[in-house]
Scaffold this active site. Structure first.
Site, PDB file in Angstrom:
ATOM      1  N   LYS A  13      37.276  33.331  28.357  1.00 23.47           N
ATOM      2  CA  LYS A  13      38.428  31.974  28.779  1.00 23.47           C
ATOM      3  C   LYS A  13      37.550  30.912  29.416  1.00 23.47           C
ATOM      4  O   LYS A  13      37.649  29.738  29.036  1.00 23.47           O
ATOM      5  CB  LYS A  13      38.860  32.587  30.133  1.00 23.47           C
ATOM      6  CG  LYS A  13      40.317  32.762  29.942  1.00 23.47           C
ATOM      7  CD  LYS A  13      40.916  33.110  31.319  1.00 23.47           C
ATOM      8  CE  LYS A  13      40.187  33.995  32.090  1.00 23.47           C
ATOM      9  NZ  LYS A  13      39.815  33.880  33.386  1.00 23.47           N
ATOM     10  N   ARG A  88      46.492  34.498  39.209  1.00 29.78           N
ATOM     11  CA  ARG A  88      46.092  35.847  39.173  1.00 29.78           C
ATOM     12  C   ARG A  88      46.826  36.913  39.517  1.00 29.78           C
ATOM     13  O   ARG A  88      46.788  38.228  39.409  1.00 29.78           O
ATOM     14  CB  ARG A  88      44.725  35.993  39.842  1.00 29.78           C
ATOM     15  CG  ARG A  88      43.666  36.101  38.509  1.00 29.78           C
ATOM     16  CD  ARG A  88      42.365  36.051  38.989  1.00 29.78           C
ATOM     17  NE  ARG A  88      41.109  36.658  38.580  1.00 29.78           N
ATOM     18  CZ  ARG A  88      40.282  35.904  38.295  1.00 29.78           C
ATOM     19  NH1 ARG A  88      40.247  34.690  38.181  1.00 29.78           N
ATOM     20  NH2 ARG A  88      38.935  36.419  38.218  1.00 29.78           N
ATOM     21  N   ARG A 127      26.720  40.491  30.016  1.00 28.09           N
ATOM     22  CA  ARG A 127      26.637  39.377  30.621  1.00 28.09           C
ATOM     23  C   ARG A 127      25.724  39.714  31.985  1.00 28.09           C
ATOM     24  O   ARG A 127      24.794  38.773  32.364  1.00 28.09           O
ATOM     25  CB  ARG A 127      27.807  38.869  31.026  1.00 28.09           C
ATOM     26  CG  ARG A 127      28.022  37.781  32.043  1.00 28.09           C
ATOM     27  CD  ARG A 127      29.467  37.483  32.736  1.00 28.09           C
ATOM     28  NE  ARG A 127      30.440  36.926  31.817  1.00 28.09           N
ATOM     29  CZ  ARG A 127      31.739  36.967  32.176  1.00 28.09           C
ATOM     30  NH1 ARG A 127      31.999  37.180  33.439  1.00 28.09           N
ATOM     31  NH2 ARG A 127      32.452  36.260  31.399  1.00 28.09           N
ATOM     32  N   ARG A 133      24.506  38.686  36.795  1.00 24.73           N
ATOM     33  CA  ARG A 133      25.565  38.182  37.944  1.00 24.73           C
ATOM     34  C   ARG A 133      25.784  39.320  38.724  1.00 24.73           C
ATOM     35  O   ARG A 133      26.179  40.434  38.205  1.00 24.73           O
ATOM     36  CB  ARG A 133      26.973  38.031  37.136  1.00 24.73           C
ATOM     37  CG  ARG A 133      26.863  36.282  36.296  1.00 24.73           C
ATOM     38  CD  ARG A 133      27.986  36.432  35.555  1.00 24.73           C
ATOM     39  NE  ARG A 133      29.415  36.396  36.255  1.00 24.73           N
ATOM     40  CZ  ARG A 133      30.424  35.743  36.143  1.00 24.73           C
ATOM     41  NH1 ARG A 133      30.384  34.949  35.248  1.00 24.73           N
ATOM     42  NH2 ARG A 133      31.461  36.305  36.553  1.00 24.73           N
ATOM     43  N   ARG A 144      36.972  44.896  38.591  1.00 25.50           N
ATOM     44  CA  ARG A 144      37.639  43.698  38.169  1.00 25.50           C
ATOM     45  C   ARG A 144      38.776  43.906  36.807  1.00 25.50           C
ATOM     46  O   ARG A 144      39.724  43.159  36.893  1.00 25.50           O
ATOM     47  CB  ARG A 144      36.638  42.628  37.347  1.00 25.50           C
ATOM     48  CG  ARG A 144      35.575  42.151  38.336  1.00 25.50           C
ATOM     49  CD  ARG A 144      34.273  41.436  38.096  1.00 25.50           C
ATOM     50  NE  ARG A 144      34.851  40.074  37.882  1.00 25.50           N
ATOM     51  CZ  ARG A 144      34.180  39.510  36.886  1.00 25.50           C
ATOM     52  NH1 ARG A 144      33.151  39.947  36.050  1.00 25.50           N
ATOM     53  NH2 ARG A 144      34.530  38.217  36.501  1.00 25.50           N
TER      54      ARG A 144
HETATM   55  P1  AMP Z   1      36.200  34.510  38.031  1.00 23.37           P
HETATM   56  O1  AMP Z   1      34.982  33.671  38.000  1.00 23.37           O
HETATM   57  O2  AMP Z   1      37.387  33.821  37.652  1.00 23.37           O
HETATM   58  O3  AMP Z   1      36.196  35.815  37.374  1.00 23.37           O
HETATM   59  O4  AMP Z   1      36.486  34.720  39.885  1.00 23.37           O
HETATM   60  C1  AMP Z   1      35.610  35.320  40.616  1.00 23.37           C
HETATM   61  C2  AMP Z   1      36.109  36.072  41.788  1.00 23.37           C
HETATM   62  O5  AMP Z   1      36.701  34.671  42.448  1.00 23.37           O
HETATM   63  C3  AMP Z   1      37.214  36.901  41.490  1.00 23.37           C
HETATM   64  O6  AMP Z   1      36.545  38.219  40.991  1.00 23.37           O
HETATM   65  C4  AMP Z   1      37.898  36.934  42.681  1.00 23.37           C
HETATM   66  O7  AMP Z   1      37.278  37.601  43.492  1.00 23.37           O
HETATM   67  C5  AMP Z   1      37.716  35.688  43.124  1.00 23.37           C
HETATM   68  N1  AMP Z   1      39.064  34.567  42.519  1.00 23.37           N
HETATM   69  C6  AMP Z   1      38.999  33.634  41.465  1.00 23.37           C
HETATM   70  N2  AMP Z   1      40.276  33.207  41.445  1.00 23.37           N
HETATM   71  C7  AMP Z   1      40.834  34.073  41.856  1.00 23.37           C
HETATM   72  C8  AMP Z   1      42.525  33.989  42.133  1.00 23.37           C
HETATM   73  N3  AMP Z   1      43.125  33.367  41.435  1.00 23.37           N
HETATM   74  N4  AMP Z   1      43.124  34.721  43.214  1.00 23.37           N
HETATM   75  C9  AMP Z   1      42.202  35.859  43.891  1.00 23.37           C
HETATM   76  N5  AMP Z   1      40.700  35.775  43.605  1.00 23.37           N
HETATM   77  C10 AMP Z   1      40.427  34.817  42.885  1.00 23.37           C
END
Ligand code: AMP
Length: 193
Positions: A13, A88, A127, A133, A144
């Site tokens: 994404k 989400r 990754r 990471r 996740r």
């Molecule tokens: P991402 O890079 O989009 O995978 O986001 C990294 C982390 O940020 C996620 O694993 C969540 O802990 C937090 N996070 C990002 N977006 C959201 C969301 N819309 N709702 C809740 N947690 C979020």
């Protein structure tokens, strides 16, 4: 255009988001990036989110909704936006729908990036080695994916019911996925979005 990208971690994404945002001159709003920036700066928001993110869990709806609403009220998001990583959960999607309705600015489309789970796991482990990471350790990867399955996947039906879901086959070379995605967006535009 007002767009949302939906897809499990590892679906590619983020990469596609950067390309779409450039092609359509939209601000790319990635909630994960905003959280990571806050963690790095040790802001109050970052301090609240850090441990949750490290476990691969979701930050509370209340915090995320407020953060996104504030960001969308900024000037550059008035013409449109590309949201990556939000909503989400169903409560986030419901609050977001109310927010957009109050402003008379409904979504044009929700692009769903589709990748089989075994491929996702392989990509996420890869990754972790490449980017180091911290949130991609084995248990965290499992968390996740489980969070996506339990809390985010129901949004597919939510947006399908509203006629907004556009499914993109996200397997294959990155450039091919981009071509498919841009094709789908041009079709959306032609349809009046
Ligand atoms: P991402 O890079 O989009 O995978 O986001 C990294 C982390 O940020 C996620 O694993 C969540 O802990 C937090 N996070 C990002 N977006 C959201 C969301 N819309 N709702 C809740 N947690 C979020």
């Amino acid at each position: 255009m007002r767009l949302v990208l939906l897809g499990p971690p590892g679906a590619g994404k983020g990469t596609q988001a950067v390309r779409i945002a450039e092609e359509f001159a939209l601000p790319h709003i990635a909630t994960g990036d905003i959280f990571r920036a806050n963690v790095a700066l040790e802001t109050p928001l970052g301090l609240q989110a850090k441990a949750i993110m490290e476990r691969g869990e979701l930050v509370s709806d209340e915090i995320v909704i407020q953060m996104v609403q504030d960001r969308l009220d900024e000037e550059d998001a008035m013409r449109g936006f590309l949201l990556d990583g939000f909503p989400r959960t169903v409560p986030q999607a419901e609050a977001f729908e109310r927010f957009l309705r109050a402003r008379g600015k409904p979504l044009d489309g929700v692009l769903r990036f589709d990748v089989p789970e075994d491929e996702l796991v392989a990509r996420l482990h890869g990754r972790r080695t490449l980017e180091g990471r911290a949130d991609d350790e084995a248990q965290v990867i499992a968390n996740r994916l489980a969070e996506y399955r339990d809390k985010t996947a129901p949004l597919e039906a939510f947006y399908r019911d509203r006629g907004l879901l556009v499914e993109i086959d996200a397997l294959g070379p990155v450039d091919e996925v981009t071509a498919r995605t841009l094709g789908a967006l041009r079709a959306l535009e032609a349809a009046g979005a």
